[in-house]
Design a protein around this motif. Structure first.
Motif, PDB file in Angstrom:
ATOM      1  N   ASN A  60     -17.156  -1.647  -8.593  1.00 16.55           N
ATOM      2  CA  ASN A  60     -16.054  -1.964  -7.689  1.00 16.55           C
ATOM      3  C   ASN A  60     -16.185  -3.399  -7.203  1.00 16.55           C
ATOM      4  O   ASN A  60     -15.214  -4.153  -7.155  1.00 16.55           O
ATOM      5  CB  ASN A  60     -16.067  -0.995  -6.500  1.00 16.55           C
ATOM      6  N   ILE A 101     -10.196   0.641  -8.454  1.00 15.25           N
ATOM      7  CA  ILE A 101      -9.458   0.019  -7.342  1.00 15.25           C
ATOM      8  C   ILE A 101      -8.343   0.949  -6.863  1.00 15.25           C
ATOM      9  O   ILE A 101      -8.088   1.081  -5.674  1.00 15.25           O
ATOM     10  CB  ILE A 101      -8.907  -1.361  -7.764  1.00 15.25           C
ATOM     11  N   LYS A 113     -20.359   1.519  -6.909  1.00 15.99           N
ATOM     12  CA  LYS A 113     -20.374   0.440  -5.914  1.00 15.99           C
ATOM     13  C   LYS A 113     -20.414  -0.937  -6.575  1.00 15.99           C
ATOM     14  O   LYS A 113     -19.646  -1.826  -6.224  1.00 15.99           O
ATOM     15  CB  LYS A 113     -21.604   0.583  -5.002  1.00 15.99           C
ATOM     16  N   LEU A 132     -10.240   3.829  -4.786  1.00 13.59           N
ATOM     17  CA  LEU A 132     -10.941   3.434  -3.558  1.00 13.59           C
ATOM     18  C   LEU A 132     -10.037   2.692  -2.583  1.00 13.59           C
ATOM     19  O   LEU A 132     -10.116   2.890  -1.389  1.00 13.59           O
ATOM     20  CB  LEU A 132     -12.139   2.543  -3.900  1.00 13.59           C
ATOM     21  N   TYR A 133      -9.185   1.850  -3.126  1.00 11.79           N
ATOM     22  CA  TYR A 133      -8.386   1.007  -2.231  1.00 11.79           C
ATOM     23  C   TYR A 133      -7.003   1.597  -1.968  1.00 11.79           C
ATOM     24  O   TYR A 133      -6.632   1.848  -0.833  1.00 11.79           O
ATOM     25  CB  TYR A 133      -8.291  -0.401  -2.820  1.00 11.79           C
ATOM     26  N   PHE A 134      -6.256   1.855  -3.023  1.00 11.63           N
ATOM     27  CA  PHE A 134      -4.875   2.303  -2.809  1.00 11.63           C
ATOM     28  C   PHE A 134      -4.796   3.771  -2.411  1.00 11.63           C
ATOM     29  O   PHE A 134      -3.959   4.147  -1.606  1.00 11.63           O
ATOM     30  CB  PHE A 134      -4.026   2.042  -4.053  1.00 11.63           C
ATOM     31  N   LEU A 167      -4.861  -0.099   7.087  1.00 16.54           N
ATOM     32  CA  LEU A 167      -4.846   0.504   5.758  1.00 16.54           C
ATOM     33  C   LEU A 167      -4.939   2.026   5.858  1.00 16.54           C
ATOM     34  O   LEU A 167      -4.188   2.755   5.200  1.00 16.54           O
ATOM     35  CB  LEU A 167      -6.050  -0.056   4.996  1.00 16.54           C
ATOM     36  N   ASN A 168      -5.820   2.505   6.705  1.00 16.45           N
ATOM     37  CA  ASN A 168      -5.984   3.954   6.881  1.00 16.45           C
ATOM     38  C   ASN A 168      -4.726   4.606   7.428  1.00 16.45           C
ATOM     39  O   ASN A 168      -4.303   5.650   6.946  1.00 16.45           O
ATOM     40  CB  ASN A 168      -7.150   4.244   7.827  1.00 16.45           C
ATOM     41  N   ILE A 204       0.837  -1.197   0.000  1.00 14.58           N
ATOM     42  CA  ILE A 204       0.000   0.000   0.000  1.00 14.58           C
ATOM     43  C   ILE A 204       0.875   1.252   0.000  1.00 14.58           C
ATOM     44  O   ILE A 204       0.704   2.163  -0.816  1.00 14.58           O
ATOM     45  CB  ILE A 204      -0.893   0.038   1.270  1.00 14.58           C
ATOM     46  N   THR A 213      -8.615  -2.668   7.703  1.00 15.04           N
ATOM     47  CA  THR A 213      -8.992  -1.333   7.235  1.00 15.04           C
ATOM     48  C   THR A 213      -8.358  -0.255   8.107  1.00 15.04           C
ATOM     49  O   THR A 213      -7.911   0.784   7.628  1.00 15.04           O
ATOM     50  CB  THR A 213     -10.517  -1.191   7.239  1.00 15.04           C
ATOM     51  N   PHE A 265      -9.769   7.148  -1.458  1.00  9.01           N
ATOM     52  CA  PHE A 265     -10.822   8.127  -1.709  1.00  9.01           C
ATOM     53  C   PHE A 265     -12.108   7.695  -0.999  1.00  9.01           C
ATOM     54  O   PHE A 265     -12.374   6.504  -0.886  1.00  9.01           O
ATOM     55  CB  PHE A 265     -11.114   8.215  -3.209  1.00  9.01           C
ATOM     56  N   THR A 266     -12.919   8.644  -0.558  1.00 12.54           N
ATOM     57  CA  THR A 266     -14.238   8.272  -0.057  1.00 12.54           C
ATOM     58  C   THR A 266     -15.099   7.936  -1.267  1.00 12.54           C
ATOM     59  O   THR A 266     -14.777   8.310  -2.400  1.00 12.54           O
ATOM     60  CB  THR A 266     -14.910   9.434   0.692  1.00 12.54           C
ATOM     61  N   GLN A 267     -16.230   7.247  -1.022  1.00 12.74           N
ATOM     62  CA  GLN A 267     -17.059   6.863  -2.162  1.00 12.74           C
ATOM     63  C   GLN A 267     -17.562   8.101  -2.918  1.00 12.74           C
ATOM     64  O   GLN A 267     -17.634   8.093  -4.148  1.00 12.74           O
ATOM     65  CB  GLN A 267     -18.208   5.961  -1.719  1.00 12.74           C
ATOM     66  N   ARG A 316      -2.111   4.588   4.580  1.00  8.21           N
ATOM     67  CA  ARG A 316      -2.384   5.553   3.500  1.00  8.21           C
ATOM     68  C   ARG A 316      -2.162   6.975   3.979  1.00  8.21           C
ATOM     69  O   ARG A 316      -1.551   7.794   3.277  1.00  8.21           O
ATOM     70  CB  ARG A 316      -3.825   5.379   3.004  1.00  8.21           C
TER      71      ARG A 316
END
Lengths: 176, 267
Positions: A163, A135, A160, A138-140, A73-74, A32, A70, A143-145, A77
């Motif tokens: 993804n 991906i 959604k 949103l993941y790497f 992850l946060n 990440i 998660t 970003f918020t949705q 990031r």
């Protein structure tokens, strides 16, 4: 499976539990970070900071708010994005184009044993360009949705389900 | 059931794992997870896939960094302030060196790339082994120091030795208290106590008789890990007897008399 027992021991400051958490999550966390900063020395430094934070702030993780993965992850990031904002980082990276995870994977030749290298390469091959973008954001990039839907000019509902379908492909390859 | 499938198909779980939901939305998903094992299974699979993906992006396995992290954690017991200036200037030098090295590597290293990788793997494992050996030496040193201290305890005439005999629940149990009244320290030799069951630990009590008043002086924590089974506790009481009971982890306010393992009076 989320190792809940291990996480509880980590929260009680058990150094052995920390080691095992590191073994379990360090390589994915490193990925990440590397996908954001794209520089090994910096990525290594950030990884160290991230796991020191994990040790210091483990008590702050609350399973009713989300997954441990998660949470990690946060932290990873945020630390990486912070680093990319520093002056020294900008100077260093001035002449380089912005990479993202697909470029890294396509260029990569040596995979560690933890991953199914062929599977991942295959995954990238079959992945639609829009999937790669989704991906990545949103993941790497975290970003918020709402932000991702704006960035891609795509209604939230579409984002959604797309993804979901993009990640589904990856699951099919990894878990045949 | 169709409801759960719809929920899964909506794609909300993927966003949940990516951390793309608001705090409220995440909490709602966590609550659903607690109720439905099908959703947990789905979440685990998505998570595993993403874990694999990011692992594949990692340039190499960062196992060797664990030691550095542990050193940093050990050197500051509380929080670690991140000294950004120092870090960036240090990074700069490291980076310049890194760039120079990379260029050199690029020139000559294509043919030995594989060898290089093998060497790094060996280095990683050697570093890990070194760390383990260092830890062992440190443990041995600690043990030696403790042994020296204990030897002095045995030799000191001013230290009172109180044998604690086994009681009803464990007639074969035995422990010894060595009480240094000058320093208010007690050394509990618990070699002959049975290993406590999970979730339980021994608690040591100082007792004064007539009326019988127990005062807790501490727990024999990490019983199983302690090799020599000698525990050092503080005792400033005018003890007339000592007892050891088995209590729930963390100890109790008053001793559970049915779980009294050993007892002995100060002669």
């Amino acid at each position: 499976m989320q190792p809940d027992g291990l996480i509880a021991e980590l929260q009680q400051k058990n150094p052995k539990a920390f080691e095992r958490i590191y073994e379990r999550y360090s390589e994915s966390t490193f990925g990440i970070i590397y996908s954001i900063v794209n520089e090994r020395t910096i990525a290594e430094e950030i990884l160290q900071d991230v796991f020191i934070k994990v040790w210091d702030n483990a008590h702050a993780y609350d399973s009713s708010k989300g997954r441990f993965f998660t949470w990690l992850l946060n932290i990873a990031r945020n630390a990486s994005i912070d680093a990319t904002r520093s002056k020294s980082y900008k100077n260093k990276r001035k002449n380089l184009t912005a990479d993202f995870f697909v470029d890294i994977l396509e260029e990569k030749s040596n995979f560690s044993k933890k991953t199914d290298a062929i599977g991942i390469k295959k995954y990238i091959e079959v992945l639609k360009p829009v999937c790669k973008k989704i991906i990545d954001l949103l993941y790497f990039k975290g970003f918020t949705q709402a932000d991702a839907s704006k960035e891609l000019d795509m209604p939230l509902g579409t984002l959604k389900t797309r993804n979901r379908n993009c990640i589904k492909k990856l699951r099919e390859i990894l878990v045949p | 059931m169709t409801n759960i499938q719809q929920y899964i198909d909506s794609g909300v779980l993927e966003l949940y794992i990516c951390g793309a939901l608001s705090e409220e939305e995440s909490k709602a998903v966590s609550a659903e997870l607690k109720k439905h094992p099908e959703i947990v299974k789905e979440v685990e699979e998505i998570e595993t896939a993403l874990e694999h993906l990011s692992t594949a992006v990692a340039p190499y396995n960062p196992d060797a960094l664990l030691q550095k992290i542990q050193e940093k954690i050990n050197s500051s017991t509380n929080t670690i302030p991140i000294d950004r200036d120092r870090r960036s200037s240090k990074t700069k030098i490291v980076l310049y060196i890194g760039w120079a090295a990379s260029i050199l590597l690029l020139i000559g290293l294509f043919s030995v790339l594989n060898k290089n990788r093998e060497l790094r793997d060996t280095l990683n494992s050697v570093q890990t082994k070194n760390a383990l050996v260092e830890q062992e030496i440190e443990n041995a040193r600690d043990d030696a120091e403790k042994a020296k201290e204990l030897l002095n305890v045995y030799r000191d005439r001013n230290i009172v030795k109180i044998p604690l005999g086994g009681q009803k629940v464990a007639p074969e149990a035995y422990a010894e208290v060595h009480w240094d009244k000058k320093s208010n320290k007690v050394y509990i030799d618990a070699k002959d106590l049975p290993t406590p069951p999970p979730g339980k630990e021994y608690q040591v009590w100082s007792l004064t008789l007539k009326p019988l008043t127990p005062t807790s002086i501490g727990l024999l924590s990490n019983f199983q890990e302690d090799d020599n089974k000698i525990f050092i506790l503080e005792n400033a009481n005018a003890s007339q007897a000592f007892g050891i009971t088995l209590e729930p982890k963390g100890g109790s306010k008053t001793p559970t008399m049915e779980q009294l393992y050993t007892l002995g009076t100060v002669s």
